[in-house]
Each structure stands twice: as structure tokens, then as C-alpha cells.
Design an enzyme around this catalytic site. Structure first.
Site, short mmCIF file in Angstrom:
data_model
loop_
_atom_site.label_atom_id
_atom_site.label_comp_id
_atom_site.label_asym_id
_atom_site.label_seq_id
_atom_site.Cartn_x
_atom_site.Cartn_y
_atom_site.Cartn_z
N THR A 43 0.89 -1.12 0.11
CA THR A 43 0.01 0.16 -0.01
C THR A 43 0.75 1.21 0.02
O THR A 43 1.41 1.38 1.10
CB THR A 43 -0.69 0.03 1.20
OG1 THR A 43 -1.67 -0.96 1.17
CG2 THR A 43 -2.03 1.26 1.32
N LYS A 80 -7.58 1.50 -2.89
CA LYS A 80 -7.03 1.19 -1.45
C LYS A 80 -7.21 2.21 -0.52
O LYS A 80 -7.63 2.25 0.42
CB LYS A 80 -5.69 0.59 -1.72
CG LYS A 80 -4.99 0.39 -0.21
CD LYS A 80 -5.68 -1.09 0.45
CE LYS A 80 -4.99 -1.15 1.87
NZ LYS A 80 -5.72 -2.27 2.42
N LYS A 128 -0.95 5.45 8.50
CA LYS A 128 -0.19 5.51 7.40
C LYS A 128 -1.16 6.05 6.01
O LYS A 128 -1.15 6.69 5.37
CB LYS A 128 0.58 4.25 7.27
CG LYS A 128 1.23 4.13 5.75
CD LYS A 128 1.89 2.72 5.52
CE LYS A 128 1.59 2.65 4.12
NZ LYS A 128 1.88 1.18 3.67
P1 NAD Z 1 5.66 -5.82 7.19
O1 NAD Z 1 6.39 -4.94 7.66
O2 NAD Z 1 5.47 -7.06 8.09
O3 NAD Z 1 6.56 -6.63 6.17
C1 NAD Z 1 7.35 -6.01 4.93
C2 NAD Z 1 8.69 -6.83 4.82
O4 NAD Z 1 9.49 -5.91 3.77
C3 NAD Z 1 9.71 -6.93 5.89
O5 NAD Z 1 9.89 -8.25 6.31
C4 NAD Z 1 10.84 -5.91 5.44
O6 NAD Z 1 12.01 -6.53 6.07
C5 NAD Z 1 10.64 -6.25 4.35
N1 NAD Z 1 11.42 -5.08 3.48
C6 NAD Z 1 11.72 -3.90 3.83
N2 NAD Z 1 12.40 -3.23 2.64
C7 NAD Z 1 12.87 -4.22 2.12
C8 NAD Z 1 13.77 -4.13 1.09
N3 NAD Z 1 14.58 -3.13 0.66
N4 NAD Z 1 14.14 -5.39 0.41
C9 NAD Z 1 13.55 -6.43 0.81
N5 NAD Z 1 12.62 -6.40 1.73
C10 NAD Z 1 12.06 -5.31 2.47
O7 NAD Z 1 4.33 -5.47 6.63
P2 NAD Z 1 3.07 -6.02 6.25
O8 NAD Z 1 2.26 -5.96 7.54
O9 NAD Z 1 3.40 -7.35 5.50
O10 NAD Z 1 2.47 -5.16 4.95
C11 NAD Z 1 3.13 -4.97 3.81
C12 NAD Z 1 2.20 -3.91 3.03
O11 NAD Z 1 0.87 -4.37 2.97
C13 NAD Z 1 2.40 -2.50 3.46
O12 NAD Z 1 2.34 -1.75 2.55
C14 NAD Z 1 0.99 -2.48 4.41
O13 NAD Z 1 0.19 -1.27 4.24
C15 NAD Z 1 -0.03 -3.46 3.66
N6 NAD Z 1 -1.17 -4.20 4.06
C16 NAD Z 1 -0.92 -4.86 5.28
C17 NAD Z 1 -1.95 -5.39 5.86
C18 NAD Z 1 -1.93 -5.93 7.37
O14 NAD Z 1 -2.87 -6.12 8.04
N7 NAD Z 1 -0.68 -6.10 7.76
C19 NAD Z 1 -3.41 -5.34 5.14
C20 NAD Z 1 -3.51 -4.87 4.16
C21 NAD Z 1 -2.47 -4.22 3.18
#
Ligand code: NAD
Length: 296
Positions: A96, A171, A246
Site C-alpha cells: 500500500t 485502496k 499511514k
Molecule cells: P511487514 O513490515 O510485516 O513486511 C514488510 C517486509 O518487507 C518486511 O519483512 C521487511 O523486512 C521487508 N523489506 C523492507 N524493505 C525491504 C527491502 N528493501 N528489500 C526487501 N525486503 C524489504 O508489513 P506487512 O504487514 O506485511 O505489510 C506490507 C504491506 O501491505 C504494507 O504496505 C501494508 O500497508 C500493506 N497491508 C498490510 C495489511 C496488514 O494487515 N498487515 C493489510 C493490507 C495491506
């Protein structure tokens, strides 16, 4: 067998990548954090330490990263996805992020002859695990048609929103509605308590009356009426207040860039900023009822 490079193996990315592997795709995962790679390897997913090894030879590259800056870095930095992707590879960003970054990365990919989609999701970690996410997809119809059978293995609804950036637009609009609605439901439960109306009775009535909405019937912010809601487990997320903040900030940035009036979105954003400033950003976003009730 389609080869998929999956980058970002966090709370959402890991279960999504696992569902693709279960469906028979040849998935190679990558995350910049060693602990995330270790968790993925433990879960049986092939992982590599270097991004280029996940991207090289992949027919599709899927990213699930925290926010816009990481998406820019992963796609556009030297040695990033665009430097390493095969000609003909399809790039799908499920994070997102802001519409501007999404369009900039689309543009850079197109400049290299690569098709790209923005495909953010709704449904949270539970939806990622159960392969029941909703995908909102922006990009060209031909790329959408190629992506659809893959996205369908991670979600129950896959909707083509329109050209580049419209997946992110959907979104942001959806989550602005959600943030506003959650606050409205919280205010109503707090008012009901002061009026001597029980939470169960308000739920019983409003879930069948015109106040009905997802924040009430699927994610009720008071314990009791919806057993699966985070209110029943001390507001452990779920979807954190930090993530809601966010998304509301993204909505405000976008609204101001295009000159749209979103007064309730602005108010919701400020309320979540106050809640986060009080140190509560790690709680589920429905926990904002504590602040509204004056019981932080
Ligand atoms: P998270 O922080 O658990 O996972 C993100 C991952 O990306 C981490 O493991 C991090 O180490 C990795 N990362 C960061 N920078 C990186 C890079 N340069 N190279 C490789 N890997 C890298 O976050 P999440 O909860 O999995 O959410 C991910 C996305 O999904 C976000 O944009 C969030 O807004 C969206 N989202 C989350 C939810 C939820 O309920 N958690 C629901 C809908 C959408």
C-alpha cells in the site's frame, strides 16, 4: 511452472508467497532482513539473500513492502528489480503506497519495456493466510489478464480498477472510509454506554439497522458481539493503528494534491495521529475506542 520472485516476506508477504508455492508456482523469496528470511525458510519457502537472485529468470516479480520509499528502492535503485528483471517479466507491487510513487515506478518499468501492475490488498493477515484477499489492480488490461490467475491463488476477489495507480487510489479511498467508519462506531458505543444502553443491544439493533457497516458487524470495537474481533484479545492486531494512520496520511496527501475536500478523512487522520502519539500505534486500530472513551 511459472517462476515467481517474491520480495518482502513480512506479515502479509510470507503467507501470500506460501499460498503461491502451495498452488504449485516455483516461488523464490527474498527479504532484506535475515530474521524474515529465516522464518520463511522454516516455513518451507526457498529463499535467497540477494535480491538479484530472486528476480533473475523470474516470469513474475511480486513485492509486498512497507511503504513508498522501500518500493522506490527495491525497483529503482542500482541492482534493483528493474536492473535485474528479464525482458517479458511482469512486475506486481502489492504494497500500500502513494499513487505518485506507484505511477513513477510504473513509468520507469514501461521505460524499460516491462509491464507493471499496482495491486494493493484488503483482508489483513488472516486474509493473506486464508488466500481470501481482495486485490485492487491498476495497470494495462493485458498485464491484468496475465496476473489474474496468480492473484486468484492469494485472493477471493481480483478487480481491475483501471490504469496505473488506480489500484492504490481504490485502496486509499477504501481505507479512508474504514477509518472514518471505525471512529463513528466507537463514538456510538461510548455514547450508548453513557445513555444506559448495553453494547450487546446496540449491536443487535444497529447490525440490522441503517448504522450497519463492516467496522460494526465484522470488527466490533467492544468485546463480546463479534468473537473474532481484536477487542476480545486486548486489541492485539489485526490491523495496527500505525497502518491505519499511514493509509489516512496517504489519503490526505493525495486529496490535497488533487484538491479534493475530505474533512472527515482529515479528522480521522488527526485522531489516529493523537492515538499514535500516546504510544498506542502498535494496538489494533479498533482500540481507538479507548481514547474516545477517555480511558487510554
Ligand atoms: P511487514 O513490515 O510485516 O513486511 C514488510 C517486509 O518487507 C518486511 O519483512 C521487511 O523486512 C521487508 N523489506 C523492507 N524493505 C525491504 C527491502 N528493501 N528489500 C526487501 N525486503 C524489504 O508489513 P506487512 O504487514 O506485511 O505489510 C506490507 C504491506 O501491505 C504494507 O504496505 C501494508 O500497508 C500493506 N497491508 C498490510 C495489511 C496488514 O494487515 N498487515 C493489510 C493490507 C495491506
Amino acid at each position: 511452472m511459472t517462476r515467481i520472485g517474491f520480495i518482502g516476506l513480512g506479515n502479509m508477504g510470507l503467507p501470500m508467497a506460501r499460498n503461491l508455492a502451495k498452488a504449485g508456482f516455483a516461488v523464490v523469496g527474498h527479504d532484506v532482513v535475515a530474521a524474515a528470511r529465516a522464518r520463511a525458510a522454516e516455513a518451507g519457502l526457498p529463499v535467497v539473500e540477494e535480491l538479484d537472485r530472486a528476480v533473475a529468470d523470474a516470469e513474475m516479480v511480486i513485492t509486498m513492502l512497507p511503504a513508498g520509499p522501500q518500493v522506490r528502492e527495491v525497483y529503482l535503485a542500482d541492482g534493483g528489480v528493474l536492473d535485474n528483471a528479464e525482458q517479458g517479466a511482469l512486475l506486481i507491487d502489492c504494497s500500500t503506497i502513494d499513487v505518485e510513487t506507484a505511477r513513477a515506478v510504473h513509468e520507469a518499468a514501461r521505460g524499460q519495456g516491462l509491464a507493471m501492475l499496482d495491486a494493493p490488498v484488503s483482508g489483513g493477515v488472516a486474509g493473506a493466510e486464508a488466500a481470501s484477499l481482495t486485490f485492487m489492480v491498476g495497470g494495462e488490461a493485458e498485464a491484468f489478464a496475465r496476473a489474474r490467475p496468480v492473484l486468484e491463488r492469494m485472493g477471493k476477489a481480483v478487480v481491475h480498477a483501471g490504469p496505473a495507480g488506480t489500484g492504490q487510489a481504490a485502496k486509499i479511498c477504501n481505507n479512508m472510509m474504514l477509518g472514518i467508519q471505525m471512529i463513528s462506531v466507537c463514538e456510538a458505543f461510548v455514547l450508548a454506554e453513557k445513555l444506559g444502553l448495553s453494547a450487546d443491544k446496540l449491536f443487535e439493533i444497529s447490525s440490522r439497522a441503517s448504522g450497519q457497516c463492516w467496522s460494526l458487524t465484522s470488527y466490533c470495537p467492544v468485546p463480546g458481539p463479534v468473537p473474532a474481533s481484536p477487542a476480545n484479545r486486548d486489541y492485539r492486531p489485526g490491523f495496527t493503528a500505525a497502518m491505519m494512520l499511514k493509509d489516512l496520511r496517504l489519503a490526505q496527501q493525495t486529496a490535497s494534491a488533487v484538491g479534493a475536500a475530505t474533512p472527515l478523512g482529515a479528522e480521522a487522520c488527526q485522531l489516529y495521529a493523537l492515538f499514535a502519539a500516546a504510544g498506542k500505534e502498535g494496538l489494533d486500530f479498533s482500540a481507538i475506542i479507548k481514547m474516545i472513551a477517555g480511558r487510554l
